[in-house]
Design an enzyme around this catalytic site. Structure first.
Site, short mmCIF file in Angstrom:
data_model
loop_
_atom_site.label_atom_id
_atom_site.label_comp_id
_atom_site.label_asym_id
_atom_site.label_seq_id
_atom_site.Cartn_x
_atom_site.Cartn_y
_atom_site.Cartn_z
CG HIS A 199 -12.01 -4.34 2.00
ND1 HIS A 199 -12.67 -3.18 1.70
CD2 HIS A 199 -12.97 -5.24 2.36
CE1 HIS A 199 -13.98 -3.36 1.86
NE2 HIS A 199 -14.18 -4.61 2.26
NE ARG A 229 -6.56 0.51 5.56
CZ ARG A 229 -7.85 0.72 5.39
NH1 ARG A 229 -8.49 1.62 6.12
NH2 ARG A 229 -8.51 0.05 4.46
NE ARG A 268 -14.14 0.41 8.50
CZ ARG A 268 -13.93 0.81 7.25
NH1 ARG A 268 -13.93 -0.06 6.26
NH2 ARG A 268 -13.74 2.08 6.97
CB THR A 310 -9.38 5.39 4.61
OG1 THR A 310 -10.57 4.83 5.16
CG2 THR A 310 -9.29 5.06 3.13
CG PHE A 333 -9.97 7.06 -4.71
CD1 PHE A 333 -10.52 5.79 -4.55
CD2 PHE A 333 -10.55 8.11 -4.01
CE1 PHE A 333 -11.61 5.57 -3.71
CE2 PHE A 333 -11.64 7.89 -3.17
CZ PHE A 333 -12.16 6.63 -3.02
P1 ADP Z 1 -11.89 1.93 3.50
O1 ADP Z 1 -11.05 0.90 2.74
O2 ADP Z 1 -11.18 2.41 4.72
O3 ADP Z 1 -13.29 1.42 3.77
P2 ADP Z 1 -13.02 3.56 1.37
O4 ADP Z 1 -14.13 2.56 1.29
O5 ADP Z 1 -13.39 5.00 1.51
O6 ADP Z 1 -12.01 3.20 2.57
O7 ADP Z 1 -12.11 3.46 0.06
C1 ADP Z 1 -11.83 2.22 -0.53
C2 ADP Z 1 -10.38 2.19 -0.91
O8 ADP Z 1 -10.11 3.18 -1.91
C3 ADP Z 1 -9.39 2.52 0.21
O9 ADP Z 1 -9.11 1.44 1.07
C4 ADP Z 1 -8.17 2.97 -0.58
O10 ADP Z 1 -7.46 1.85 -1.12
C5 ADP Z 1 -8.81 3.72 -1.74
N1 ADP Z 1 -8.92 5.15 -1.42
C6 ADP Z 1 -9.84 5.73 -0.61
N2 ADP Z 1 -9.66 7.06 -0.51
C7 ADP Z 1 -8.59 7.35 -1.29
C8 ADP Z 1 -7.87 8.55 -1.62
N3 ADP Z 1 -8.24 9.74 -1.11
N4 ADP Z 1 -6.80 8.47 -2.45
C9 ADP Z 1 -6.42 7.29 -2.96
N5 ADP Z 1 -7.05 6.10 -2.72
C10 ADP Z 1 -8.12 6.12 -1.87
MG MG Z 2 -14.83 0.95 2.42
#
Ligand code: ADP
Ligand code: MG
Length: 171
Positions: free
Chosen positions: A121, A108, A88, A94, A60
């Site tokens: 974020h 979300r 969070r 997520t 992604f």
């Molecule tokens: P978070 O934002 O909850 O800390 P991550 O750090 O794992 O999550 O991922 C960063 C960002 O990448 C997410 O907020 C989301 O926008 C995108 N993302 C994460 N996992 C996926 C996925 N499986 N498919 C599409 N986009 C994703």
């Molecule tokens: Mg993150």
């Protein structure tokens, strides 16, 4: 009252473009957190790519960088005694679909439109928060924060400046 912890919130482009989502999110932010700094920026591919460098190589990554450069984002440095976990938790999982199913009232779940376009974020730990705040607010002084400003915001009095979308000390 415990010391204020800082976190970085980024309101992602689709939410900044949606007035209903943005005003709801802004309301919860200003009611739950002390907003220390706010700015609206447009990220280029280099900045977005660097910010999300921990995800290089994931399926992604490219779509995430493209999305984050598709419009303005709002950046907020926010203080609360439990800022990182609270923000969070307010965001929810997520995965937007998981949020809609498990916690329909998380931000979300309410305003996310895909796994990438998941509203906002939030920093995931104190070192991440410090690194991310430095990344977007290089002018922010952690030295001054820890040696004076933190206690002033914590003890007040402070008022909310709607125009800046920041809490400021009431002089
Ligand atoms: P978070 O934002 O909850 O800390 P991550 O750090 O794992 O999550 O991922 C960063 C960002 O990448 C997410 O907020 C989301 O926008 C995108 N993302 C994460 N996992 C996926 C996925 N499986 N498919 C599409 N986009 C994703
Ligand atoms: Mg993150």
């Amino acid at each position: 009252m415990q010391k204020l912890q800082l976190t970085l919130a980024i309101i992602k482009p689709h939410a900044v473009k949606n007035p209903v989502a943005l005003s709801f999110i802004r309301n919860v932010i200003k009611n739950k957190f002390i907003v220390i700094k706010t700015k609206r920026v447009s990220l280029d591919k280099e900045a977005a790519g660097k910010f999300y460098s921990e995800h290089v190589g994931k399926f992604f990554y490219n779509r995430l960088v493209t999305f984050m450069t598709s419009g303005s984002v709002d950046l907020h440095i926010m203080g609360h005694c439990n800022a990182i976990e609270l923000w969070r938790r307010m965001l929810g999982p997520t995965s937007v679909y998981k949020g809609q199913f498990q916690e329909p009232y998380c931000l979300r779940g309410m305003f996310g439109i895909s796994d990438t376009r998941n509203v906002a974020h939030g920093s995931d730990s104190p070192p991440s928060a410090e690194r991310e705040i430095k990344f977007f607010f290089p002018e922010f002084s952690f030295y001054q924060w820890h040696n004076g400003h933190e206690v002033l915001y914590r003890k007040g009095p402070i008022i909310f400046n709607d125009h800046l979308f920041e809490h400021v000390r009431k002089l």
